[in-house]
Motif scaffolding. Structure first.
Motif, PDB file in Angstrom:
ATOM      1  N   LYS A  59      57.848  35.693  21.453  1.00 20.28           N
ATOM      2  CA  LYS A  59      59.106  35.757  20.864  1.00 20.28           C
ATOM      3  C   LYS A  59      59.770  36.855  22.008  1.00 20.28           C
ATOM      4  O   LYS A  59      61.637  36.615  22.068  1.00 20.28           O
ATOM      5  N   SER A  93      60.557  36.044  15.130  1.00 17.91           N
ATOM      6  CA  SER A  93      60.680  35.952  16.847  1.00 17.91           C
ATOM      7  C   SER A  93      61.530  37.094  17.639  1.00 17.91           C
ATOM      8  O   SER A  93      61.509  36.937  18.921  1.00 17.91           O
ATOM      9  N   LEU A 124      56.482  30.883  18.472  1.00 14.66           N
ATOM     10  CA  LEU A 124      57.782  31.860  17.606  1.00 14.66           C
ATOM     11  C   LEU A 124      56.948  33.283  18.266  1.00 14.66           C
ATOM     12  O   LEU A 124      57.312  34.063  18.496  1.00 14.66           O
TER      13      LEU A 124
END
Length: 193
Positions: A43, A111, A39
């Protein structure tokens, strides 16, 4: 033969199939840090347009959660030294819950928001990166340690719980405290809201 602790505080989880729990916890101990890394580094795949604006306050929230986690850990340590198992359990479950909230908040922020770079110079720059590197490395290890420490407590395996807690406690405390220090060191470089 059962100990006095086992008689007063029976296991929360049934001993039926401990192997199943160990596999689940071992998997989580590996998967959670890997998912956080995915993540963090990918992102753009998970980015929700405009969400970053609403999440800019999360680093401060994360520092607060880390501070409260460290406090709960110290309180839990105090209570177990006093042999107050009930208060110890409450403090450690509080630390676990705060750690879970931190993880959710951390993932939500990283994220959705571009990383902030530390712009300090001189010796403080080296201190920052040493703290950050050790913090991140030990945070990845902490997930598994915490899960297994909790597992041994909930299954009434107190000898194993004590053995692993001797490692989990200082590492988890270090990760919590250095998280706060890293936040205060990088906070001046966060973009204005």
């Amino acid at each position: 033969m059962t100990t006095a602790t086992e008689q007063l505080h029976p296991p929360t989880l049934e001993p039926g199939d401990y192997t199943k729990y160990k596999i689940i916890l071992g998997t989580l101990g590996v998967v959670v840090p890997v998912l956080v890394a995915v993540l963090f580094y990918y992102k753009n795949i998970f980015r929700i347009e405009g969400a970053g604006h609403y999440l800019r306050m999360l680093p401060a929230v994360n520092a607060l959660l880390n501070s409260l986690t460290a406090l709960a850990l110290l309180v839990g340590f105090y209570f177990i030294r006093q042999k107050n198992v009930v208060a110890h359990r409450a403090a450690m479950l509080t630390a676990f819950g705060l750690g879970g909230l931190f993880l959710l908040s951390y993932v939500a922020y990283h994220s959705q928001v571009e990383s902030t770079h530390y712009l300090g110079t001189g010796a403080l720059r080296y201190v920052y990166f040493v703290l950050l590197l050790t913090h991140i490395s030990l945070a990845a290890v902490t997930v598994g340690l915490v899960l297994f420490t909790l597992y041994f407590a909930l299954t009434g395996q107190y000898t194993k719980h004590q053995r692993i807690a001797r490692w989990t406690f200082p590492i988890w405390l270090y990760v919590s405290v250095t998280g706060v220090i890293v936040y205060f060191m990088i906070a001046p470089y966060y973009p204005a809201a």
